[in-house]
Design a protein around this motif. Structure first.
Motif, PDB file in Angstrom:
ATOM      1  N   GLN B 501      95.001  47.462 -54.886  1.00 37.02           N
ATOM      2  CA  GLN B 501      93.537  47.423 -55.016  1.00 37.02           C
ATOM      3  C   GLN B 501      92.881  47.294 -53.657  1.00 37.02           C
ATOM      4  O   GLN B 501      91.968  48.045 -53.323  1.00 37.02           O
ATOM      5  CB  GLN B 501      93.121  46.214 -55.854  1.00 37.02           C
ATOM      6  N   ALA B 502      93.377  46.341 -52.883  1.00 41.08           N
ATOM      7  CA  ALA B 502      92.775  46.080 -51.577  1.00 41.08           C
ATOM      8  C   ALA B 502      92.881  47.317 -50.689  1.00 41.08           C
ATOM      9  O   ALA B 502      91.905  47.688 -50.019  1.00 41.08           O
ATOM     10  CB  ALA B 502      93.476  44.887 -50.923  1.00 41.08           C
ATOM     11  N   GLN B 503      94.057  47.966 -50.705  1.00 41.55           N
ATOM     12  CA  GLN B 503      94.214  49.164 -49.876  1.00 41.55           C
ATOM     13  C   GLN B 503      93.231  50.249 -50.280  1.00 41.55           C
ATOM     14  O   GLN B 503      92.585  50.874 -49.434  1.00 41.55           O
ATOM     15  CB  GLN B 503      95.641  49.723 -50.023  1.00 41.55           C
ATOM     16  N   VAL B 504      93.115  50.472 -51.588  1.00 45.51           N
ATOM     17  CA  VAL B 504      92.234  51.536 -52.053  1.00 45.51           C
ATOM     18  C   VAL B 504      90.787  51.217 -51.696  1.00 45.51           C
ATOM     19  O   VAL B 504      90.033  52.086 -51.253  1.00 45.51           O
ATOM     20  CB  VAL B 504      92.405  51.747 -53.566  1.00 45.51           C
ATOM     21  N   LEU B 505      90.419  49.936 -51.832  1.00 46.64           N
ATOM     22  CA  LEU B 505      89.056  49.534 -51.480  1.00 46.64           C
ATOM     23  C   LEU B 505      88.791  49.797 -50.005  1.00 46.64           C
ATOM     24  O   LEU B 505      87.754  50.323 -49.628  1.00 46.64           O
ATOM     25  CB  LEU B 505      88.847  48.051 -51.778  1.00 46.64           C
ATOM     26  N   ARG B 506      89.783  49.429 -49.179  1.00 51.47           N
ATOM     27  CA  ARG B 506      89.614  49.662 -47.747  1.00 51.47           C
ATOM     28  C   ARG B 506      89.447  51.147 -47.460  1.00 51.47           C
ATOM     29  O   ARG B 506      88.642  51.540 -46.639  1.00 51.47           O
ATOM     30  CB  ARG B 506      90.813  49.092 -46.979  1.00 51.47           C
ATOM     31  N   THR B 507      90.211  51.957 -48.176  1.00 52.62           N
ATOM     32  CA  THR B 507      90.081  53.407 -48.003  1.00 52.62           C
ATOM     33  C   THR B 507      88.664  53.850 -48.331  1.00 52.62           C
ATOM     34  O   THR B 507      88.047  54.608 -47.585  1.00 52.62           O
ATOM     35  CB  THR B 507      91.063  54.138 -48.931  1.00 52.62           C
ATOM     36  N   LEU B 508      88.152  53.348 -49.455  1.00 50.47           N
ATOM     37  CA  LEU B 508      86.796  53.730 -49.858  1.00 50.47           C
ATOM     38  C   LEU B 508      85.794  53.368 -48.775  1.00 50.47           C
ATOM     39  O   LEU B 508      84.931  54.173 -48.406  1.00 50.47           O
ATOM     40  CB  LEU B 508      86.421  53.025 -51.162  1.00 50.47           C
ATOM     41  N   VAL B 509      85.903  52.138 -48.261  1.00 47.24           N
ATOM     42  CA  VAL B 509      84.954  51.684 -47.234  1.00 47.24           C
ATOM     43  C   VAL B 509      85.108  52.527 -45.977  1.00 47.24           C
ATOM     44  O   VAL B 509      84.119  52.966 -45.368  1.00 47.24           O
ATOM     45  CB  VAL B 509      85.182  50.190 -46.913  1.00 47.24           C
ATOM     46  N   ALA B 510      86.356  52.821 -45.600  1.00 50.70           N
ATOM     47  CA  ALA B 510      86.589  53.600 -44.389  1.00 50.70           C
ATOM     48  C   ALA B 510      85.987  54.988 -44.526  1.00 50.70           C
ATOM     49  O   ALA B 510      85.346  55.492 -43.600  1.00 50.70           O
ATOM     50  CB  ALA B 510      88.096  53.713 -44.125  1.00 50.70           C
ATOM     51  N   VAL B 511      86.188  55.592 -45.686  1.00 49.35           N
ATOM     52  CA  VAL B 511      85.620  56.916 -45.916  1.00 49.35           C
ATOM     53  C   VAL B 511      84.113  56.851 -45.821  1.00 49.35           C
ATOM     54  O   VAL B 511      83.461  57.697 -45.214  1.00 49.35           O
ATOM     55  CB  VAL B 511      86.042  57.442 -47.299  1.00 49.35           C
ATOM     56  N   HIS B 512      83.563  55.799 -46.383  1.00 49.10           N
ATOM     57  CA  HIS B 512      82.110  55.669 -46.407  1.00 49.10           C
ATOM     58  C   HIS B 512      81.533  55.560 -45.010  1.00 49.10           C
ATOM     59  O   HIS B 512      80.540  56.200 -44.686  1.00 49.10           O
ATOM     60  CB  HIS B 512      81.717  54.449 -47.237  1.00 49.10           C
ATOM     61  N   THR B 513      82.181  54.773 -44.188  1.00 47.75           N
ATOM     62  CA  THR B 513      81.608  54.572 -42.843  1.00 47.75           C
ATOM     63  C   THR B 513      81.661  55.857 -42.031  1.00 47.75           C
ATOM     64  O   THR B 513      80.859  56.051 -41.127  1.00 47.75           O
ATOM     65  CB  THR B 513      82.345  53.454 -42.095  1.00 47.75           C
ATOM     66  N   LYS B 514      82.604  56.744 -42.336  1.00 47.08           N
ATOM     67  CA  LYS B 514      82.692  57.987 -41.573  1.00 47.08           C
ATOM     68  C   LYS B 514      81.660  59.011 -42.008  1.00 47.08           C
ATOM     69  O   LYS B 514      81.318  59.917 -41.266  1.00 47.08           O
ATOM     70  CB  LYS B 514      84.099  58.594 -41.738  1.00 47.08           C
TER      71      LYS B 514
END
Lengths: 338, 650
Positions: B501-514
């Protein structure tokens, strides 16, 4: 693991699967032979007469058969001997037509295969199309019409439909021949004879196919309705795919799988239908042979034809299962992912 | 679809053309039962109804239908109508008896297999396989051919060749019902097996078994017909099939001999199938509910068309106003979303929190215009994306929006991915207007951005070959493929392990910031909101009950429900703001007229029996009477319910 390695592993898995299914099928076939053997022995009258049928048999022949099948030994021995004969492809001798049962059947088999394949394949293709179409249609009435057609298709006796087709298209309208497989005046061989059989094939194939069409359409419709309620269809739509693209890429393949899985079973039913259809259309296949054998009380021929039908169905089931495996990545992949 | 493109008039005509089918469809049972009733009566009273003795030989053989012989005569000169009426007796007797035999054998053997399972079951399944290899007709045929053509033998032969289907049905009923809760419960209560079988399993299995028994009658008629046609019928009993036996030879000279019995058979079997079909529809009357139609939703009530296409304050990317979604479920109406107001600004990460059953998933479906159209009762309001009101787009334009501007990530990646399509292709097909090589390149970029392998081999994988986390990333990649302006993530991590869960959430946030896309994250998990979102909406009972910046939401939740949610977070039982939630979510098919949370609210008072207003507080808002006065937020100290009383009186 490399792509090639995976592919090899897949082939290996398929081969293993095929062999195990083959062994199981042989077991079933053994059961079929056993039932046939018992039926012959249960038939009224003495065993030679039961095998030969209602013909006056000279005593020498009677002795010969009794010796050949060890009829004076125990049932177990008799069965083993019978099984041995069957396993070697020796299905007995048709006293009625003075020919070996195996030879008779082999002679007639191609015609039946042609009729069944033509009827079943065209019916399955159209059935999948019709069923899918009615399931994706927005109108309830489309589905209602298909439901109606399916029920009617299931209600008409196959051979009677054949008779009605003959009445209308052959006798009344004269568009197509009413029976037989070729024109007696025009001799042709090989592929040419296959081509020449075309017009003769239409009516029996249609008569045979209607029920299969109804059955396939019903299965395809159910499967498609099932796929349409799957979550991945929601995904496809949320991607912005059009209805047509969704159906083409996501619905058809997934819905075709259960339909294909059912086809092996349909082969048996189609062969059963072919028995009556061949009688109506004087089609020179094993169905008509069976009919003649029944009328002539030629029991060894009856049993022979039924064994051949059983083998055909087993082969068809095996082919369907292999096809299904090839089409469904979940089964295909099951071997090499955990 | 093609019919979407065709002119409206043509569609309507076609629809009318087939409307009779709909009417008939709903009347199958009635039509079938009446036909069968007439048939049975005709068979019973055939001696009185038949104009002639069926065995009487008239002078005209092979006579065509005439005034004297309504249906004509056969080869010997029998009156066909009389033969048909008497034949009905034989045919029905054989069919019903065979169906009864099949029913008895099927139920008995199916029960044995379902009850004992193990080897008994294995043997039964082998026997069923046997009957798949030797079709019923062929098996019945050899039985009769070997043992003789007596009517009773034909009947038994039919009965013992068609039972396996019934047995399979009974067996599967046993196997599924055994596992059901109520059978388990009966067992736990110490009821005997006999009680369980006769009181629990059989009554429940009744539906499918009865349907099959009905269909068996039709199957038996067809089998008897085929056997007779092949010359294996009882020559002394003129059934309909027996009548057809002689017809083949005289097809050319006397069509009527073949026609009438065939029509009688087809109509009878059709009537039986009608009844069977109606029974089966009746027993599974709810099987067709919830299907998402591929077609355009029905616009139950469109908003007034006067409004210009670009409205709103211009700052919101997603501007949902007054959204109401009511769905039919059986006879009830589910008020899934009621007058919801949600705004998402460009580039923002917004949460939508609520327990399951609060209507939040229907909210996301509504935004995508993907409600189960067959069940939509009401669907009104305004959903503007980038100034364009989605409610007023036609299906083709809405598809464009889904294709280009709007994406969604669903919860359960296994079921939301097509199992028979390679994952690479599933991602690529969500892209617009690129060449094949560009798509490949873009797919690799996206895969990299969600931390998935970018190899061709990975793209050629099927969903079942991936782990849960990978599948979820594939779903995210798919949603990103079109470079949307708004990404809706509907419980994006619920189906995953906590670490993943945490990894996927981080991915979502990372994608968002880009990118500069906005995200609407729908979840029941406040921790996710705290970690990912800037602002959040809280949903309860189909309504938005609070809107607040995340920092404020956690430091100072306003709505009693939000406080309850906070307190219910693991490890926060003594959260200073309230007590854990008790009770269950309000039933959306039966919502109270007042505050929907009142039944679970510690601070409920008499004002709560009327609908609370939406109270705007600066940029934020709350739907609660406690904030309806200018006295401002009160009731922070939950241990003093007396406070709330004061508010009421003031």
């Amino acid at each position: 693991m490399s792509e090639r390695g995976q592919y090899l592993k897949y082939l290996l898995g398929t081969a293993r699967f095929a062999v195990s299914r083959l062994l199981q099928s042989l077991g079933l076939l053994l059961g079929v032979v056993m039932v046939m053997f018992l039926l012959i022995r249960m038939a009224p009258g003495d065993p030679v007469q039961a095998m030969v049928g209602d013909f006056p048999v000279p005593d020498e022949y009677r002795d010969q058969v009794a010796r050949q099948y060890r009829l004076n030994d125990s049932w177990l021995v008799q069965f083993m001997v019978y099984l041995g004969h069957v396993a070697r492809g020796d299905l007995g001798y048709s006293y009625a037509s003075h020919q070996s049962v195996g030879g008779l059947i082999l002679e007639r088999l191609p015609a039946t295969l042609l009729l069944t394949a033509a009827g079943l394949i065209s019916a399955a293709a159209m059935g999948i199309a019709l069923g899918t179409w009615s399931a994706v249609s927005s109108r309830r009435s489309t589905r209602a019409v298909l439901d109606m057609f399916v029920l009617v298709g299931f209600s008409i006796p196959t051979f009677w439909l054949g008779q009605m087709l003959v009445l209308l298209f052959a006798l009344r309208l004269g568009w197509l021949p009413s029976g037989g497989m070729s024109d007696a005046r025009a001799e042709s061989t090989g592929w040419a004879s296959l081509l020449a059989a075309g017009p003769y094939l239409v009516l029996p194939a249609v008569a045979l196919g209607i029920r299969e069409l109804a059955a396939t359409a019903r299965i395809a419709k159910g499967a498609t309705m099932g796929v349409l309620s799957e979550d991945y269809i929601v995904t496809a739509r949320s991607k912005g795919l059009s209805s047509a693209a969704t159906i083409r890429r996501h619905v058809i393949r997934n819905a075709a799988l259960p339909t294909i899985a059912s086809l092996g079973y349909r082969v048996g039913l189609a062969l059963a239908g072919a028995v009556t259809i061949e009688v109506v259309f004087s089609w020179p296949g094993i169905g008509r042979l069976l009919y003649q054998a029944i009328l002539a009380r030629d029991n060894s021929l009856v049993v022979g034809v039924i064994l051949v039908i059983a083998v055909l169905v087993i082969i068809a089931n095996l082919v369907t299962e292999l096809l299904y495996r090839a089409l469904d990545p979940r089964i295909r992949g099951a071997r090499h992912v955990r | 679809m093609s019919d979407e493109a065709s002119p409206l008039g043509a569609r309507k005509n076609r629809a009318e053309l087939f409307s009779w089918a709909n009417t008939l469809r709903s009347g199958y049972g009635l039509v079938g039962s009446i036909t069968l009733a007439i048939l049975v009566l005709a068979a019973l009273f055939s001696p009185w109804l038949a104009p002639y003795d069926p065995h009487a030989i008239s002078s005209s053989y092979l006579g065509p239908p005439s005034g004297e012989h309504l249906l004509g005569t056969d080869l010997v000169g029998h009156d066909l109508l009389s033969q048909l009426l008497h034949g009905a007796r034989v045919t029905l007797l054989v069919a019903v008896t065979a169906a009864v035999i099949s029913f008895g054998l099927g139920v008995l053997i199916g029960s044995l297999a379902g009850y004992f399972r193990g080897p008994v079951d294995a043997v039964l399944m082998k026997v069923t396989e046997f009957f798949q290899i030797i079709p019923s007709l062929v098996f019945a045929l050899i039985l009769v051919a070997m043992l003789g053509s007596h009517l009773w033998l034909v009947t038994i032969a039919i009965g013992i060749t068609i039972w396996p289907q019934q047995a399979r049905i009974v067996r599967s009923q046993f196997l599924t019902l055994r596992e059901r809760e109520f059978v388990q419960a009966s067992r736990a209560l110490g009821f005997s097996d006999r009680h369980i079988i006769f009181r629990e399993i059989y009554p429940n299995a009744l539906g499918p078994v009865l349907v099959q028994a009905t269909l068996d009658i039709g199957i038996a008629i067809l089998l008897e017909t085929a056997l007779s046609f092949l010359g294996l019928g009882d020559p002394n009993k003129a059934s309909w099939g027996q009548m057809l036996f002689g017809a083949q030879e005289h097809l050319e000279r006397a069509w009527w001999i073949a026609l009438w019995p065939g029509v009688a058979i087809a109509l009878t079997v059709l009537a039986v199938n009608f009844v069977g079909d109606a029974l089966s529809e009746w027993f599974n009357s709810r099987s067709d509910v919830g299907r998402v139609s591929l077609q355009k939703r029905k616009n139950v009530a469109s908003p007034p068309a006067a409004a210009p296409s670009r409205t709103g304050d211009g700052t919101a990317l997603l501007d949902v106003q007054d959204l109401t979604v009511h769905l039919r479920r059986g006879a009830k109406v589910v008020r899934a979303v009621d007058r919801a107001e949600v705004k998402v600004r460009p580039g923002e990460r917004v949460g939508l929190v609520g327990e399951s059953g609060s209507g939040k998933s229907m909210f996301s479906r509504a935004v995508l215009q993907m409600l189960p159209s067959a069940n939509v009762e009401t669907f009104t309001g305004r959903i503007a994306l980038d100034g364009i009101d989605l409610m007023r787009l036609n299906e083709a334009d809405m598809r464009r929006v889904r294709f280009e501007d709007l994406s969604i990530v669903f919860q359960d990646a296994m079921t939301y991915l097509n199992p028979t399509m390679r994952v690479g292709k599933q991602i690529t097909e969500a892209m617009a207007g690129l060449s094949a090589t560009d798509r490949q390149e873009r797919t690799r970029q996206i895969l990299a951005s969600v931390a998935l392998p970018t190899t061709t081999r990975f793209m050629r994988r099927y969903p079942h070959e991936l782990s849960g986390g990978m599948r979820q990333r594939v779903l995210i990649a798919m949603a990103l493929a079109s470079q949307p302006k708004l990404l809706i993530a509907d419980e994006p991590t619920t189906a995953l392990d906590v670490t993943v869960q945490a990894q996927v959430l981080r991915t979502l946030v990372a994608v968002h910031t880009k990118t500069d896309m906005a995200m609407l994250i729908i979840t029941h998990d406040l921790a996710i909101v705290a970690e990912v979102c800037d602002r959040s909406f809280v949903m309860y009972g189909g309504q938005i009950v609070e809107e607040a910046a995340v920092s404020r939401l956690f430091s100072e939740p306003r709505h009693p429900y939000t406080r309850g949610l906070m307190a219910s977070m693991p490890g926060k039982s003594d959260y200073r703001l309230g007590k854990r939630l008790t009770g269950s979510v309000v039933d959306l098919t039966d919502v109270p007229t007042g505050c929907r949370f009142a039944a679970r609210c510690e601070l409920a008072h008499d004002r709560c029996s009327t609908e609370p207003p939406w109270v705007r507080i600066g940029d934020e808002g709350v739907r609660c009477w406690l904030f309806a006065d200018e006295s401002g937020p009160i009731g922070r100290s939950t241990d003093k319910p007396a406070d709330s009383k004061e508010v009421t009186t003031s």
